[in-house]
Write a protein that holds these residues in place. Sequence first.
Motif, PDB file in Angstrom:
ATOM      1  N   LYS A 135       0.850  -1.196   0.000  1.00  0.00           N
ATOM      2  CA  LYS A 135       0.000   0.000   0.000  1.00  0.00           C
ATOM      3  C   LYS A 135       0.883   1.242   0.000  1.00  0.00           C
ATOM      4  O   LYS A 135       1.950   1.248   0.598  1.00  0.00           O
ATOM      5  CB  LYS A 135      -0.889   0.005   1.239  1.00  0.00           C
ATOM      6  N   PRO A 136       0.437   2.316  -0.688  1.00  0.00           N
ATOM      7  CA  PRO A 136       1.240   3.545  -0.682  1.00  0.00           C
ATOM      8  C   PRO A 136       1.285   4.149   0.715  1.00  0.00           C
ATOM      9  O   PRO A 136       0.395   3.938   1.525  1.00  0.00           O
ATOM     10  CB  PRO A 136       0.488   4.459  -1.657  1.00  0.00           C
ATOM     11  N   TRP A 137       2.321   4.915   0.971  1.00  0.00           N
ATOM     12  CA  TRP A 137       2.491   5.564   2.269  1.00  0.00           C
ATOM     13  C   TRP A 137       1.333   6.514   2.508  1.00  0.00           C
ATOM     14  O   TRP A 137       0.890   7.235   1.618  1.00  0.00           O
ATOM     15  CB  TRP A 137       3.801   6.350   2.292  1.00  0.00           C
ATOM     16  N   MET A 138       0.838   6.525   3.725  1.00  0.00           N
ATOM     17  CA  MET A 138      -0.214   7.453   4.153  1.00  0.00           C
ATOM     18  C   MET A 138       0.169   7.963   5.538  1.00  0.00           C
ATOM     19  O   MET A 138       0.709   7.215   6.352  1.00  0.00           O
ATOM     20  CB  MET A 138      -1.574   6.751   4.253  1.00  0.00           C
ATOM     21  N   PRO A 139      -0.136   9.217   5.834  1.00  0.00           N
ATOM     22  CA  PRO A 139       0.184   9.734   7.168  1.00  0.00           C
ATOM     23  C   PRO A 139      -0.666   9.034   8.205  1.00  0.00           C
ATOM     24  O   PRO A 139      -1.797   8.615   7.931  1.00  0.00           O
ATOM     25  CB  PRO A 139      -0.152  11.216   7.086  1.00  0.00           C
ATOM     26  N   THR A 140      -0.117   8.886   9.409  1.00  0.00           N
ATOM     27  CA  THR A 140      -0.866   8.277  10.508  1.00  0.00           C
ATOM     28  C   THR A 140      -1.002   9.284  11.630  1.00  0.00           C
ATOM     29  O   THR A 140      -0.189  10.199  11.761  1.00  0.00           O
ATOM     30  CB  THR A 140      -0.129   7.024  11.026  1.00  0.00           C
TER      31      THR A 140
END
Length: 145
Positions: A135-140
């Motif tokens: 999965k592409p990077w996403m902010p958490t």
Amino acid sequence: MTDMTDEWYVLIEEDTRETERADDVELKLHRWMLVGTHHINGDQEQATAVAEGAALHYLPGVLARHAKPGDEPARHAFLTPDGAWVVLLKQRHRECHIRVSVARLMHSQEEKQAPPKTLKEMLRSAVQAPAPSPKPWMPTGKPSQ
């Protein structure tokens, strides 16, 4: 993984160009590329001085390929509020621009490669559906304010 605190660099980005032909049409392809990462033996102040020198003297490839001995391009060097230099250059009906900035290395990690698949794993993957793509990077978490 290594975290760094006092390694300074001068980064040079330039608008590179390539001419390609497709279906008898000439295409001029522009690509913004990081062409130089120069480690500076010193502190931020020394890196800032080196960046100024690059902004005033660096000759991008698109001009260097066509320069003759003694040529000097027209140069307009702008210092932005964040400390980066944006430089417009013109020579012999060609023009381009570069960006020169000072940066501190904050993180460095060596490449890791997965171990090669065993014969059994290769045979299994030949008959099974491919594994899902990462999965592409996403902010958490919540954004800081």
